[in-house]
Scaffold this motif. Structure first.
Motif, mmCIF file in Angstrom:
data_model
loop_
_atom_site.group_PDB
_atom_site.id
_atom_site.type_symbol
_atom_site.label_atom_id
_atom_site.label_comp_id
_atom_site.label_asym_id
_atom_site.label_seq_id
_atom_site.Cartn_x
_atom_site.Cartn_y
_atom_site.Cartn_z
ATOM 1 N N ALA A 35 0.296 -0.878 -0.057
ATOM 2 C CA ALA A 35 -0.328 -0.519 -0.554
ATOM 3 C C ALA A 35 0.554 1.100 0.154
ATOM 4 O O ALA A 35 2.179 1.619 0.423
ATOM 5 C CB ALA A 35 -1.139 -0.013 0.689
ATOM 6 N N THR A 36 0.700 2.263 -0.145
ATOM 7 C CA THR A 36 1.654 3.329 -0.608
ATOM 8 C C THR A 36 0.051 4.897 -0.368
ATOM 9 O O THR A 36 -0.576 4.633 -1.100
ATOM 10 C CB THR A 36 2.184 3.872 -1.754
ATOM 11 O OG1 THR A 36 2.341 2.765 -2.762
ATOM 12 C CG2 THR A 36 2.277 4.899 -1.855
ATOM 13 N N PRO A 71 9.654 3.780 -0.727
ATOM 14 C CA PRO A 71 8.901 2.779 -1.360
ATOM 15 C C PRO A 71 7.931 1.949 -0.470
ATOM 16 O O PRO A 71 7.773 2.337 1.041
ATOM 17 C CB PRO A 71 9.768 2.177 -2.045
ATOM 18 C CG PRO A 71 10.580 2.778 -2.249
ATOM 19 C CD PRO A 71 10.658 4.141 -0.787
ATOM 20 N N PRO A 72 7.077 1.078 -0.585
ATOM 21 C CA PRO A 72 7.003 -0.297 0.698
ATOM 22 C C PRO A 72 7.687 -0.716 0.931
ATOM 23 O O PRO A 72 8.338 -1.217 0.898
ATOM 24 C CB PRO A 72 5.423 -0.483 -0.117
ATOM 25 C CG PRO A 72 4.500 0.233 -0.674
ATOM 26 C CD PRO A 72 6.382 0.908 -2.112
ATOM 27 N N ARG A 73 7.300 -1.029 2.724
ATOM 28 C CA ARG A 73 8.268 -2.033 3.368
ATOM 29 C C ARG A 73 7.344 -2.624 4.951
ATOM 30 O O ARG A 73 6.460 -1.797 4.444
ATOM 31 C CB ARG A 73 9.286 -1.454 3.361
ATOM 32 C CG ARG A 73 10.825 -0.619 2.768
ATOM 33 C CD ARG A 73 11.367 -1.829 1.873
ATOM 34 N NE ARG A 73 12.379 -1.294 1.147
ATOM 35 C CZ ARG A 73 12.188 -0.938 -0.275
ATOM 36 N NH1 ARG A 73 10.344 -0.779 -0.346
ATOM 37 N NH2 ARG A 73 12.764 -0.613 -0.889
ATOM 38 N N VAL A 74 8.020 -3.157 5.270
ATOM 39 C CA VAL A 74 7.268 -4.167 5.582
ATOM 40 C C VAL A 74 7.484 -3.873 7.546
ATOM 41 O O VAL A 74 7.206 -4.113 8.449
ATOM 42 C CB VAL A 74 6.239 -5.815 5.638
ATOM 43 C CG1 VAL A 74 5.984 -6.252 6.912
ATOM 44 C CG2 VAL A 74 6.101 -5.744 4.183
ATOM 45 N N ARG A 75 9.046 -3.655 6.934
ATOM 46 C CA ARG A 75 10.179 -3.383 8.524
ATOM 47 C C ARG A 75 9.488 -2.309 9.719
ATOM 48 O O ARG A 75 8.745 -1.386 9.175
ATOM 49 C CB ARG A 75 11.146 -3.305 8.259
ATOM 50 C CG ARG A 75 12.026 -4.538 7.736
ATOM 51 C CD ARG A 75 13.789 -4.082 7.615
ATOM 52 N NE ARG A 75 14.111 -2.467 6.368
ATOM 53 C CZ ARG A 75 13.566 -2.981 5.760
ATOM 54 N NH1 ARG A 75 14.032 -3.940 4.312
ATOM 55 N NH2 ARG A 75 14.194 -1.229 5.029
ATOM 56 N N PRO A 76 9.546 -2.916 11.013
ATOM 57 C CA PRO A 76 8.791 -2.497 12.146
ATOM 58 C C PRO A 76 9.682 -0.811 11.745
ATOM 59 O O PRO A 76 9.091 0.238 11.802
ATOM 60 C CB PRO A 76 9.219 -2.557 13.081
ATOM 61 C CG PRO A 76 8.973 -4.230 12.805
ATOM 62 C CD PRO A 76 9.483 -4.098 11.524
ATOM 63 N N LEU A 102 -2.626 -1.266 -3.850
ATOM 64 C CA LEU A 102 -3.054 -0.229 -3.052
ATOM 65 C C LEU A 102 -2.323 1.330 -2.836
ATOM 66 O O LEU A 102 -1.735 0.977 -1.815
ATOM 67 C CB LEU A 102 -4.147 -0.905 -1.361
ATOM 68 C CG LEU A 102 -4.645 0.071 -0.616
ATOM 69 C CD1 LEU A 102 -6.065 0.381 -1.758
ATOM 70 C CD2 LEU A 102 -4.977 -0.650 0.509
ATOM 71 N N LEU A 103 -3.337 2.045 -3.394
ATOM 72 C CA LEU A 103 -3.362 3.385 -3.345
ATOM 73 C C LEU A 103 -4.546 4.245 -2.227
ATOM 74 O O LEU A 103 -5.614 4.173 -3.161
ATOM 75 C CB LEU A 103 -3.090 4.487 -4.331
ATOM 76 C CG LEU A 103 -2.153 3.286 -5.171
ATOM 77 C CD1 LEU A 103 -2.257 4.075 -6.928
ATOM 78 C CD2 LEU A 103 -0.495 3.000 -5.344
ATOM 79 N N ILE A 104 -3.739 5.215 -1.370
ATOM 80 C CA ILE A 104 -5.190 6.146 -0.665
ATOM 81 C C ILE A 104 -4.505 7.303 -0.852
ATOM 82 O O ILE A 104 -3.578 7.129 -0.701
ATOM 83 C CB ILE A 104 -4.416 5.315 1.088
ATOM 84 C CG1 ILE A 104 -4.769 3.517 0.934
ATOM 85 C CG2 ILE A 104 -5.815 5.795 1.863
ATOM 86 C CD1 ILE A 104 -5.225 3.053 2.075
ATOM 87 N N VAL A 105 -5.698 7.707 -1.283
ATOM 88 C CA VAL A 105 -5.343 9.032 -1.490
ATOM 89 C C VAL A 105 -5.978 9.633 -0.283
ATOM 90 O O VAL A 105 -7.195 9.830 -0.053
ATOM 91 C CB VAL A 105 -5.784 9.574 -3.145
ATOM 92 C CG1 VAL A 105 -5.667 11.139 -2.966
ATOM 93 C CG2 VAL A 105 -5.326 9.127 -4.233
ATOM 94 N N LEU A 106 -5.007 10.963 0.554
ATOM 95 C CA LEU A 106 -5.989 11.743 0.851
ATOM 96 C C LEU A 106 -4.753 13.215 0.704
ATOM 97 O O LEU A 106 -4.555 14.097 0.500
ATOM 98 C CB LEU A 106 -4.850 11.914 2.201
ATOM 99 C CG LEU A 106 -5.021 9.878 2.863
ATOM 100 C CD1 LEU A 106 -3.615 9.363 2.707
ATOM 101 C CD2 LEU A 106 -5.313 9.860 4.962
#
Length: 300
Positions: free
Chosen positions: A84-85, A142-147, A184-188
């Motif tokens: 997701a971005t 860029p998307p990553r998972v690491r805490p 997934l792209l979430i625009v705010l």
């Protein structure tokens, strides 16, 4: 659900208190949701497909292999490893905050929503990235998972300040080339701009295989235009552009144009299967996110 204001009104969002806010908000609304049989932000089950070299062996359905002697991938598990971005509008128009918005500008509200969503996704092992933009892309993580990646996202959100003009259509077209992998792209954003160019650019993102969800953030003043005396209006994206007018003379025309804009946006997003989520800054953002996530889990 109550959502305490963990950041004092008009205070800068430092990294420490933004982390605290994200954590407490997520823990608050997660406790009110029904447990899902699937982990992750995306809970849609697809189907099995044949394994191909390069696929993650951890996604192989070994039970099915035992029955068929063939390798298959459980696609619903791949879906839960979401990329997701978050696309946060940091243009000047986002710097508006009226008296009913509890000291928050639209940008403040967007930052808090983005922080909570980033915390949620990385906590449940979904990859999360961030884009901030005005006339151009300011920062791309860029998307990553690491805490530790969450700290990088929150740090960027905490120091981002709104300013500058933007044309969302141009920015999103350029972003489409930077986001080659489906996600997934979430625009705010308040989405203010040319609606046709905006919808064309969102369609460009959809045609790249992305799921697109748009949180349209507006101040209640922008919806009902409550001004009742001569008021000086200043263009937040061009400080030299300002006018003092009698609101009564423009209220009807303004509200008609706003209604037409919102209607065109709703219909256009519907045609492109883009999720459009209207938010107003007088509503606690934790409540708004909880309602959206609950609806998403129900498949709406």
């Amino acid at each position: 659900m109550a959502s305490p204001d963990l950041l004092p009104a008009n205070a800068p969002a430092t990294l420490g208190n933004l982390q605290l806010l994200a954590k407490q908000v997520v823990e608050g609304f997660r406790s009110g949701l029904h447990k899902s049989p699937h982990k992750g932000f995306s809970v849609e089950f697809k189907e099995h497909r044949s394994y191909v070299p390069g696929d993650d062996p951890r996604t192989i359905d070994w039970k099915l292999y035992g029955k068929t002697d063939r390798l298959f991938i459980r696609e619903h598990e791949q879906e839960t490893n979401l990329r997701a971005t978050l696309l946060v509008d940091s243009s000047g128009s986002m710097n508006y905050g009226g008296q009913r918005s509890h000291g928050l500008t639209k940008h403040d509200y967007a930052v808090r929503c983005a922080a909570a969503l980033a915390h949620l996704m990385i906590r449940q092992q979904d990859g999360c990235g961030l884009v901030t933009f005005d006339t151009k892309v300011r920062r791309f993580i860029p998307p990553r998972v690491r805490p530790k990646h969450l700290t990088a996202i929150l740090s960027e959100l905490a120091k981002t300040k709104p300013g500058g003009e933007t044309e969302l259509g141009d920015v999103f077209h350029r972003l489409a080339a930077k986001l080659p992998r489906r996600g997934l792209l979430i625009v705010l954003s308040d989405l203010f701009g040319d609606v046709d160019r905006l919808l064309t650019s969102l369609a460009h993102l959809r045609h790249g295989g992305h799921e697109v969800v748009v949180f349209q953030i507006l101040d209640p003043d922008e919806i009902d235009f409550p001004f009742d005396r001569r008021t000086r209006f200043r263009n937040l994206e061009d400080h030299d552009d300002h006018h003092t007018i009698d609101p009564a003379q423009v209220r009807r025309a303004y509200l008609e144009k706003l209604a037409a804009f919102r209607d065109a946006l709703k219909k256009g997003c519907g045609r492109q299967r883009i999720g459009l989520v209207p938010l107003t800054t007088d509503r606690p953002f934790a409540d708004a996110l909880a309602a959206y996530l609950a609806a998403r889990r129900r498949g709406r």
